[in-house]
Design a protein around this motif. Sequence first.
Motif, PDB file in Angstrom:
ATOM      1  N   ALA A 185       0.778  -1.195  -0.051  1.00  0.00           N
ATOM      2  CA  ALA A 185       0.021   0.016   0.008  1.00  0.00           C
ATOM      3  C   ALA A 185       0.913   1.083   0.042  1.00  0.00           C
ATOM      4  O   ALA A 185       1.983   1.126   0.409  1.00  0.00           O
ATOM      5  N   SER A 186       0.271   2.467  -0.485  1.00  0.00           N
ATOM      6  CA  SER A 186       0.860   3.790  -0.435  1.00  0.00           C
ATOM      7  C   SER A 186       1.008   4.089   0.936  1.00  0.00           C
ATOM      8  O   SER A 186       0.195   3.697   1.575  1.00  0.00           O
ATOM      9  N   GLN A 187       1.672   5.150   1.409  1.00  0.00           N
ATOM     10  CA  GLN A 187       1.682   5.842   2.672  1.00  0.00           C
ATOM     11  C   GLN A 187       0.135   6.370   2.808  1.00  0.00           C
ATOM     12  O   GLN A 187      -0.254   6.517   3.931  1.00  0.00           O
ATOM     13  N   ALA A 188      -0.082   7.191   1.580  1.00  0.00           N
ATOM     14  CA  ALA A 188      -1.617   7.497   1.786  1.00  0.00           C
ATOM     15  C   ALA A 188      -2.536   6.792   2.271  1.00  0.00           C
ATOM     16  O   ALA A 188      -3.323   7.383   3.086  1.00  0.00           O
ATOM     17  N   PHE A 189      -2.452   5.804   1.575  1.00  0.00           N
ATOM     18  CA  PHE A 189      -3.691   4.765   2.243  1.00  0.00           C
ATOM     19  C   PHE A 189      -3.426   4.342   3.548  1.00  0.00           C
ATOM     20  O   PHE A 189      -4.602   4.436   4.155  1.00  0.00           O
ATOM     21  N   ALA A 190      -2.393   3.887   3.892  1.00  0.00           N
ATOM     22  CA  ALA A 190      -1.759   3.321   5.200  1.00  0.00           C
ATOM     23  C   ALA A 190      -2.361   4.668   6.386  1.00  0.00           C
ATOM     24  O   ALA A 190      -2.752   4.233   7.300  1.00  0.00           O
ATOM     25  N   GLY A 191      -1.930   5.561   5.884  1.00  0.00           N
ATOM     26  CA  GLY A 191      -2.277   6.786   7.016  1.00  0.00           C
ATOM     27  C   GLY A 191      -3.854   7.271   7.056  1.00  0.00           C
ATOM     28  O   GLY A 191      -4.062   7.214   8.173  1.00  0.00           O
ATOM     29  N   TYR A 192      -4.701   7.081   6.042  1.00  0.00           N
ATOM     30  CA  TYR A 192      -5.865   7.151   6.417  1.00  0.00           C
ATOM     31  C   TYR A 192      -6.624   5.715   7.033  1.00  0.00           C
ATOM     32  O   TYR A 192      -7.313   5.955   7.974  1.00  0.00           O
ATOM     33  N   CYS A 193      -6.001   4.811   6.669  1.00  0.00           N
ATOM     34  CA  CYS A 193      -6.366   3.482   7.071  1.00  0.00           C
ATOM     35  C   CYS A 193      -6.278   3.045   8.732  1.00  0.00           C
ATOM     36  O   CYS A 193      -6.950   2.576   9.549  1.00  0.00           O
TER      37      CYS A 193
END
Length: 447
Positions: free
Chosen positions: A367-375
């Motif tokens: 996953a991208s950092q953006a996805f992991a950050g929201y998740c």
Amino acid sequence: MGAVDFRVSSILLDRVAEWLTNSSLAGDDLENIVRGFCERIAAAGLPIARVHLTFSMLHPLYDALSFTWRRASGVTIEGYRHTAGQKPDRFLQSPYYYLLDNNLQHIRRRIPAEGPAEFPVFADLRHESITDYLAFVQPFGDGSVQGMMGSWSTDSHSGFSDDMIEALLRMQNHLAVAAKMAVLGKLANNMLTTYLGGDAGKRVLNGQIRRGDGETIRAALVMGDMRQSTMYAEKEGRQTYIDTLNQFFDAIAAPFNRNGGEILSFIGDGFLAVYPCGRHKDPSKIACQAALSAVHQAQSRVAELNTERQEKGLSKISYGIGLHVGNVMFGNVGLKDRLTFSAFGSAVNEVQRLQALTKKYNNEVVASQAFAGYCGGEWTTLGEEKLRGVRQKITVLHPRAPAPLLEVEESYVEAPQTALSEAEQVILLHRDARKQAQSPVPEKFIQ
């Protein structure tokens, strides 16, 4: 019922025909058309005690249904599902099969209160005090196997008069037109939903049909891909490969068509799913968590599939999944007379490249950092990567622990895939019987 002089009112029946026309134009569904029609012909004075209607489209996307209306209890709806090894006796011994086998459009039988029953269903009708029975086949076009089968039954002591039969045959034609419109509407909706997805299908039906029509949305993105598909195709052959690919999609892709997610497209041996969300933190968090929950459901399903395959001596299926969040453009692109509803944009390209990185990092999910950050949750950083078309390097991560599994929405529960109506069962049996008669099969191959 006693001997009553039933007079058929052509005026009232014309009103029923008019109602069928208006219902068709309004786009009413098949259930409402059948229910409304039966109630109205009974109210018009026809001594109908029972109506049975079953529809045949011989199409994998149509929900096969059969309707039985009784004067005392209204409409009951029955879905059909073919079961391997199911005995076809009830279909072979039905009046419908008799109609097809003898190339008849109608069959009428008086049903005595006692004595042998010509067809097994007549024994059941005796319990309902049915005295007269009229079955029919109504094709939806010359030479077509698509159409309607049905029967009219009365408990009138004197049975059907000639006036009643004439009225029923006339109304049967009106009903067939309305039913065909409803079935075709259902098919159109199912076709677009199946091939374009639910949201895209609705957009096309609502008028987004011109080249260039579309919009941009923000969404959590999931890109999945089967590994070593070329090897499967060369090693197993075309049909086995297609069956393997469909098993893979059933296992891995189905969870992404639930809880707000939608499969936008299948690309070769891969797929793209989106979870639309707003541009704020909370909607993005909900979409990313739903996507990650679906990932873990998909992993569990593929693991079960691989266990079954290994028990059969088949090879294990490997895959990769990329996760991202960003803006997606989707709409009609292509030629003026040949369009496709497609998704595109930088975020789509990025999630595709993230999915390819699962090979490099030997992980099924990245996953991208953006996805992991929201998740949220626990993630392991795998490294930094320069994706083509992206100026800055992005951090690539892998989920450490499974996300909580979300409850499956009822509307997304998988439906039986091999539903067949009674009409379809009868038609297929009749077709098979004719083929066997033309080309005898050696006894050892008959099961």
